[in-house]
Design a protein around this motif. Structure first.
Motif, short mmCIF file in Angstrom:
data_model
loop_
_atom_site.label_atom_id
_atom_site.label_comp_id
_atom_site.label_asym_id
_atom_site.label_seq_id
_atom_site.Cartn_x
_atom_site.Cartn_y
_atom_site.Cartn_z
N TYR A 103 1.20 -0.60 -0.26
CA TYR A 103 0.18 0.71 0.19
C TYR A 103 0.47 1.24 -0.11
O TYR A 103 1.84 1.53 0.64
CB TYR A 103 -0.66 -0.19 1.37
N ARG A 105 0.76 5.02 0.77
CA ARG A 105 -0.22 6.16 1.20
C ARG A 105 0.31 7.89 1.69
O ARG A 105 1.34 7.64 2.44
CB ARG A 105 -0.92 5.28 2.53
N THR A 107 0.55 11.45 3.77
CA THR A 107 0.76 11.11 5.44
C THR A 107 -1.22 12.18 5.44
O THR A 107 -1.40 11.89 6.06
CB THR A 107 1.58 11.62 6.18
N ASN A 108 -1.53 12.25 4.00
CA ASN A 108 -2.98 13.35 3.95
C ASN A 108 -3.76 12.75 2.95
O ASN A 108 -4.75 13.52 2.71
CB ASN A 108 -2.35 14.74 3.44
N GLY A 109 -3.34 11.59 2.75
CA GLY A 109 -4.82 11.06 1.26
C GLY A 109 -4.54 9.60 1.60
O GLY A 109 -3.60 8.76 3.05
N ARG A 110 -5.42 9.00 1.21
CA ARG A 110 -6.22 7.66 1.53
C ARG A 110 -4.61 6.71 0.99
O ARG A 110 -3.87 6.92 0.03
CB ARG A 110 -7.48 7.24 0.31
N ALA A 111 -4.55 4.77 1.32
CA ALA A 111 -4.17 4.27 0.88
C ALA A 111 -4.30 3.78 -0.16
O ALA A 111 -5.70 4.02 -1.10
CB ALA A 111 -4.14 3.38 2.00
N GLU A 112 -3.41 3.47 -1.28
CA GLU A 112 -3.57 3.25 -2.46
C GLU A 112 -3.22 1.96 -2.74
O GLU A 112 -2.25 2.01 -2.64
CB GLU A 112 -3.52 3.65 -3.94
N SER A 130 2.64 15.76 -0.76
CA SER A 130 2.34 15.60 0.86
C SER A 130 3.80 15.68 1.04
O SER A 130 5.07 15.40 0.50
CB SER A 130 2.05 14.28 1.00
N THR A 133 5.60 10.06 2.54
CA THR A 133 4.99 9.02 1.42
C THR A 133 4.93 7.56 2.32
O THR A 133 6.27 7.07 2.56
CB THR A 133 5.26 9.03 0.25
#
Length: 183
Positions: A103, A105, A107-112, A130, A133
């Motif tokens: 994954y 991600r 730190t200021n967003g959703r995981a992909e 961000s 990461t």
């Protein structure tokens, strides 16, 4: 003053060099590795860190462990080797851990989910949106494990230079009836 100019330049260039000094490459600090820990972080150059977690879960297939890379904005990390190796303590290879998922991600967003190529993506890149990461690997260590074992993430290349990774140590804790990370 002119005769000191070459020395001033020499000192200026050496001050710009790589000042990275790695911490201990082997996590266990005692012979019995008797002190349990929840996680351990190892610093790499350019503010990049790698950390391993305690055992996340245990199943009939084996045990799961998490390994996290934290990359500051504009950094990149390449793997010099292709496997997360599981071995006897400072000894022979037992197996290469299976990468179950990766994954990424900010730190200021959703995981992909990141595409897995032969088990390990060859390069990790920080996103530009961000400050940091996080790239998290979920690993499966299959089969019956010895009472103590080591996990060594792949060596890495940062800025064209190869760096060794820390070896994390796990052992069976009889009082908890489970494996755990230890020092």
């Amino acid at each position: 003053m002119r005769r000191y100019a070459p020395f001033v330049l020499l000192f200026a260039f050496t001050a710009c060099g790589d000042t990275y000094t790695p911490g201990p490459l082997y996590q266990a600090t005692s012979a019995d590795c008797g002190t349990p820990v929840d996680a351990d972080t190892f610093e790499l150059p350019r503010g990049i860190t790698v950390s391993a977690t305690n055992v996340v879960s245990t199943s009939a297939e084996g045990i799961e462990i998490g390994v996290n890379y934290m990359l500051p904005r504009t950094t990149q990390l390449q793997f010099a080797t292709r496997h997360f190796q599981v071995s006897q303590p400072k000894g022979a290879l037992l197996e290469n851990a299976t990468v179950l998922s990766v994954y990424q991600r900010p730190t200021n967003g959703r995981a992909e989910i990141v595409e897995i190529v032969n088990g390990v993506p060859l390069a990790l890149n920080a996103v530009g949106t961000s400050d940091h990461t996080q790239i998290r690997y979920r690993l499966l260590v299959k089969g019956k494990m010895p009472p103590r074992f080591d996990l060594t993430p792949p060596d890495v290349v940062i800025g064209g230079k190869r760096y060794l990774s820390r070896t994390y140590t796990y052992r069976w804790f009889e009082d908890k009836k489970s494996f755990g990370m230890c020092r």
